[in-house]
Design an enzyme around this catalytic site. Structure first.
Site, PDB file in Angstrom:
ATOM      1  N   HIS A 115      -9.908  -0.548  -7.598  1.00 26.56           N
ATOM      2  CA  HIS A 115      -9.642   0.560  -6.671  1.00 26.56           C
ATOM      3  C   HIS A 115      -8.633   1.538  -7.263  1.00 26.56           C
ATOM      4  O   HIS A 115      -8.832   2.759  -7.223  1.00 26.56           O
ATOM      5  CB  HIS A 115      -9.131  -0.021  -5.346  1.00 26.56           C
ATOM      6  CG  HIS A 115      -8.728   1.018  -4.354  1.00 26.56           C
ATOM      7  ND1 HIS A 115      -9.626   1.886  -3.779  1.00 26.56           N
ATOM      8  CD2 HIS A 115      -7.510   1.335  -3.837  1.00 26.56           C
ATOM      9  CE1 HIS A 115      -8.985   2.693  -2.941  1.00 26.56           C
ATOM     10  NE2 HIS A 115      -7.702   2.389  -2.967  1.00 26.56           N
ATOM     11  N   ASP A 170       0.847  -1.199   0.000  1.00 24.67           N
ATOM     12  CA  ASP A 170       0.000   0.000   0.000  1.00 24.67           C
ATOM     13  C   ASP A 170       0.882   1.248   0.000  1.00 24.67           C
ATOM     14  O   ASP A 170       1.705   1.420   0.893  1.00 24.67           O
ATOM     15  CB  ASP A 170      -0.884  -0.041   1.263  1.00 24.67           C
ATOM     16  CG  ASP A 170      -2.055   0.912   1.177  1.00 24.67           C
ATOM     17  OD1 ASP A 170      -2.030   1.814   0.325  1.00 24.67           O
ATOM     18  OD2 ASP A 170      -2.999   0.748   1.982  1.00 24.67           O
TER      19      ASP A 170
END
Ligand code: HEM
Length: 328
Positions: free
Chosen positions: A238, A155
């Protein structure tokens, strides 16, 4: 011509650390003059307070960013024009999921390599603020393996680097055609911050085949390689929904410093999302694309496994501006 003073930003682009505390406070009596004095004086001394703690291990990259919410700005700084886009978090209601808006007047984003330094800083800070504030949320984040979130994905990969960071994050002096400075002094060198505390349904997420998880995020889980975008009009990943462009096709990045948090013993698995940007509308557009979907109805499937418990907007003024508040 406006007066030019040197502006030092806060250390918003501090390196990713292994530990962070996200402290959101509410001011109990925002319009009480003595309370406002205490709060202004405390936040103006955050740089000194940081030095106090940072010196105890200079290799730990200690930093603290202060953010001020819209209502708190009106109460604490009534004579200083509010940054142009600053307003409370606007709830976004999608067909299935809602980005909730929750109270928060002040944010302290405390980062370092050492949990004890963050703890010590938070203690000294809260001692100074005393009874003027109550804690709306206090979340302790930690690094999980190679910068993965608890869903198992790396991330932060697409974060801007080098010169792109300041461009994405810091508000610069904006010259109008006549050469007049159109930015209020308090805005220059500042950033908007959006925070959301998400909890994950790990049982359901873990039961998905890896290929499905990868299609939801838009990257391969093991080696982080980016997958191709889905065709126009189809369910977007996403990473596609959070890619924001203006009408001329210019892409706008934001700086994220998400951190896992939680406790297996309590069955709590979460991601604390924090995004910094020179343009609040960019993060808001990302949220709309996630919660409402693009096209509308095809929301971000990440939300089927992740629920935001909070949602707040803050403005992190420059360090120079913060320091000047003590003299007010
Ligand atoms: C990309 C996770 C919420 C904005 C990513 C990536 C992951 C991820 C794994 C791909 C790797 C990367 O580039 O970092 C999560 C999780 C979230 C969350 C677990 C919360 C449950 C959000 C929110 C926003 C956001 C709320 C913005 C409002 C972005 C952006 C990218 C990204 C801008 C990069 C897109 C690109 O490739 O250009 N996120 N995210 N994320 N996310 Fe999130």
């Amino acid at each position: 011509m406006s007066r030019r003073v040197p502006i030092t930003p806060q250390n918003v682009s501090a390196p990713l650390t292994s530990s962070a505390t996200f402290l959101v406070l509410r001011i109990i009596h925002p319009y009480s003059p003595s309370s406002a004095d205490t709060i202004r004086s405390t936040i103006s001394s955050v740089a000194d307070l940081s030095k106090n703690v940072a010196i105890r291990d200079l290799s730990a990259s200690f930093s603290c960013t202060v953010g001020i919410g819209s209502n708190a700005w009106s109460a604490l700084l009534p004579r200083t024009p509010k940054p142009a886009e600053l307003h409370p978090f606007r709830e976004i209601k999608g067909r299935v999921h809602t980005a909730v808006s929750t109270p928060g007047d002040l944010l302290f984003h405390i980062r370092s390599e050492r949990r004890d330094l963050n703890f010590e800083f938070e203690k000294q800070l809260l001692d100074l603020l005393g009874d003027e504030v109550e804690v709306a949320d206090d979340t302790e984040g930690f690094r999980y393996f190679d910068v993965r979130d608890l869903l198992g994905f790396v991330d932060g990969t697409a974060n801007p680097v080098g010169e792109e960071v300041n461009e994405a994050v810091l508000i610069t002096r904006d010259e109008s055609a006549t050469g007049q400075d159109v930015r209020a002094e308090a805005e220059v060198g500042g950033s908007y911050i959006v925070v959301q505390k998400y909890v994950h349904d790990m049982k359901r997420w873990s039961s998905l085949p890896t290929e499905m998880q990868e299609a939801i995020i838009g990257r391969r889980k093991w080696d982080n390689v980016e997958l191709d975008d889905a065709d126009e009009g189809k369910q977007a990943a996403h990473k596609t929904l959070t890619t924001v462009e203006d009408a001329d096709g210019n892409e706008y990045g934001i700086l994220r410093d998400n951190m896992p948090f939680g406790s297996p013993g309590r069955g709590e698995f979460g991601t604390y999302f924090i995004g910094y940007s020179a343009r609040l509308w960019v993060i808001e557009r990302m949220l709309e694309r996630m919660f409402i979907g693009n096209p509308p109805g095809l929301h971000d499937r990440l939300l089927d496994y992740s629920t935001p418990l909070t949602g707040c907007v803050f403005f992190a003024p420059s360090a120079s501006f913060l320091a000047s508040l003590g003299k007010d």
